[in-house]
Design a protein around this motif. Structure first.
Motif, PDB file in Angstrom:
ATOM      1  N   TYR A 169       0.838  -1.198   0.000  1.00 23.30           N
ATOM      2  CA  TYR A 169       0.000   0.000   0.000  1.00 23.30           C
ATOM      3  C   TYR A 169       0.875   1.250   0.000  1.00 23.30           C
ATOM      4  O   TYR A 169       0.646   2.190  -0.760  1.00 23.30           O
ATOM      5  CB  TYR A 169      -0.915  -0.018   1.217  1.00 23.30           C
ATOM      6  N   GLU A 225      -2.265  -8.575  -9.868  1.00 20.50           N
ATOM      7  CA  GLU A 225      -2.694  -9.287  -8.675  1.00 20.50           C
ATOM      8  C   GLU A 225      -2.425  -8.538  -7.384  1.00 20.50           C
ATOM      9  O   GLU A 225      -3.055  -8.809  -6.366  1.00 20.50           O
ATOM     10  CB  GLU A 225      -2.009 -10.656  -8.606  1.00 20.50           C
ATOM     11  N   LEU A 231      -3.353  -5.726  -6.538  1.00 19.63           N
ATOM     12  CA  LEU A 231      -4.563  -5.020  -6.103  1.00 19.63           C
ATOM     13  C   LEU A 231      -5.522  -5.937  -5.348  1.00 19.63           C
ATOM     14  O   LEU A 231      -6.399  -5.451  -4.646  1.00 19.63           O
ATOM     15  CB  LEU A 231      -5.284  -4.411  -7.310  1.00 19.63           C
ATOM     16  N   GLY A 232      -5.344  -7.231  -5.489  1.00 12.01           N
ATOM     17  CA  GLY A 232      -6.260  -8.169  -4.858  1.00 12.01           C
ATOM     18  C   GLY A 232      -5.751  -8.768  -3.566  1.00 12.01           C
ATOM     19  O   GLY A 232      -6.298  -9.769  -3.093  1.00 12.01           O
ATOM     20  N   ARG A 233      -4.729  -8.178  -2.996  1.00 11.82           N
ATOM     21  CA  ARG A 233      -4.182  -8.737  -1.762  1.00 11.82           C
ATOM     22  C   ARG A 233      -3.899  -7.636  -0.746  1.00 11.82           C
ATOM     23  O   ARG A 233      -3.757  -6.459  -1.080  1.00 11.82           O
ATOM     24  CB  ARG A 233      -2.897  -9.521  -2.047  1.00 11.82           C
ATOM     25  N   ARG A 237      -6.268  -4.442  -1.330  1.00 10.86           N
ATOM     26  CA  ARG A 237      -7.598  -5.051  -1.484  1.00 10.86           C
ATOM     27  C   ARG A 237      -8.563  -4.482  -0.454  1.00 10.86           C
ATOM     28  O   ARG A 237      -9.692  -4.103  -0.772  1.00 10.86           O
ATOM     29  CB  ARG A 237      -7.507  -6.565  -1.325  1.00 10.86           C
ATOM     30  N   GLN A 238      -8.117  -4.399   0.815  1.00  9.25           N
ATOM     31  CA  GLN A 238      -8.958  -3.854   1.876  1.00  9.25           C
ATOM     32  C   GLN A 238      -9.336  -2.414   1.581  1.00  9.25           C
ATOM     33  O   GLN A 238     -10.495  -2.008   1.738  1.00  9.25           O
ATOM     34  CB  GLN A 238      -8.209  -3.928   3.208  1.00  9.25           C
ATOM     35  N   GLY A 269      -9.533  -0.918  -1.340  1.00  8.70           N
ATOM     36  CA  GLY A 269     -10.494  -0.864  -2.441  1.00  8.70           C
ATOM     37  C   GLY A 269     -11.907  -1.176  -1.985  1.00  8.70           C
ATOM     38  O   GLY A 269     -12.872  -0.525  -2.408  1.00  8.70           O
ATOM     39  N   GLU A 270     -12.046  -2.178  -1.104  1.00  3.47           N
ATOM     40  CA  GLU A 270     -13.372  -2.539  -0.602  1.00  3.47           C
ATOM     41  C   GLU A 270     -13.960  -1.431   0.258  1.00  3.47           C
ATOM     42  O   GLU A 270     -15.163  -1.132   0.165  1.00  3.47           O
ATOM     43  CB  GLU A 270     -13.271  -3.841   0.191  1.00  3.47           C
ATOM     44  N   HIS A 296      -6.975   3.972   5.034  1.00  2.00           N
ATOM     45  CA  HIS A 296      -7.403   3.144   3.906  1.00  2.00           C
ATOM     46  C   HIS A 296      -8.189   3.934   2.866  1.00  2.00           C
ATOM     47  O   HIS A 296      -8.076   3.643   1.659  1.00  2.00           O
ATOM     48  CB  HIS A 296      -8.257   1.983   4.410  1.00  2.00           C
TER      49      HIS A 296
END
Length: 214
Positions: free
Chosen positions: A54, A67, A69-71, A75-76, A78-79, A111
């Protein structure tokens, strides 16, 4: 109505800030017709801190791809940003810790205050990219930080105004239960005052109709 309810106290639903924030959520839901309101609750005390990926992404000239962005924290993040973008109303329940926001709320802020996602850097400074919407902050404090009885400084409300404004959220209203450490009588008085302020600010449908016909 889509309400995002962020809770920040280590005491969870037993906390005074949660109790006050739930009054806000209930009042907002009633103003939208009750069942038609959707509520998404996020427990900020369970959020992980931002990580190395991050930090690297924020210092880079462009967002990473693939990938990564998905970990982890990306990832947190983005959600959490997605939940913020989809909310029509935001309710934050927070205690005041050491005159300012608790660590859990700061983690949520870290975040969602994200360059190229919720703000852009321009020659004039940081400019928020989120559409403005109502933000209600329910605060609990052991001591008094506002009014004639104030005995401690307040770095929480000016900080939240500024950092939320950085991402475009400027419609911020604060409600507080102060002096929770001064005994049951003082606590009940503070609760009554806060709930009266909420009732005066967020009208239920029947109250709104009464104002229109008065």
């Amino acid at each position: 109505m889509n309400i995002l309810h962020i809770t920040c106290s280590p005491r969870g639903r037993a906390s005074e800030s949660y109790r006050l924030s739930q009054r806000l959520v209930d009042r907002l839901a009633a103003s939208a017709g009750g069942p038609d309101a959707q509520v998404t609750e996020i427990d900020a005390t369970a959020l992980p801190h931002v990580d190395q990926d991050y930090a690297a992404a924020l210092s880079a000239r462009a967002d990473p791809a693939g990938e990564i962005l998905g970990r982890g924290a990306l990832r947190q993040s983005g959600e959490l940003i997605e939940s913020l973008q989809s909310a029509s109303h935001i309710v934050i329940a927070t205690p005041m810790h050491n005159f300012t926001v608790p660590a859990s709320l700061k983690v949520w802020i870290d975040h969602v205050v994200r360059v190229r996602s919720t703000f852009q850097i321009t020659p004039e400074g940081k400019v928020g990219t989120l559409a403005d919407r109502p933000v209600y902050v329910a605060i609990s404090s052991g001591g008094e930080f506002s009014g004639d009885a104030a005995r401690q400084p307040d770095f929480l409300t000016p900080y939240l105004k500024h950092v939320l404004g950085t991402i475009g959220l400027r419609d911020v209203t604060f409600f507080s239960v102060q002096g929770t450490a001064r005994g049951e009588e003082a606590l009940e008085a503070a609760r009554a005052q806060a709930e009266a302020e909420i009732a005066a600010h967020v009208f239920a449908p029947s109250e709104r109709e009464g104002l229109l016909t008065a």
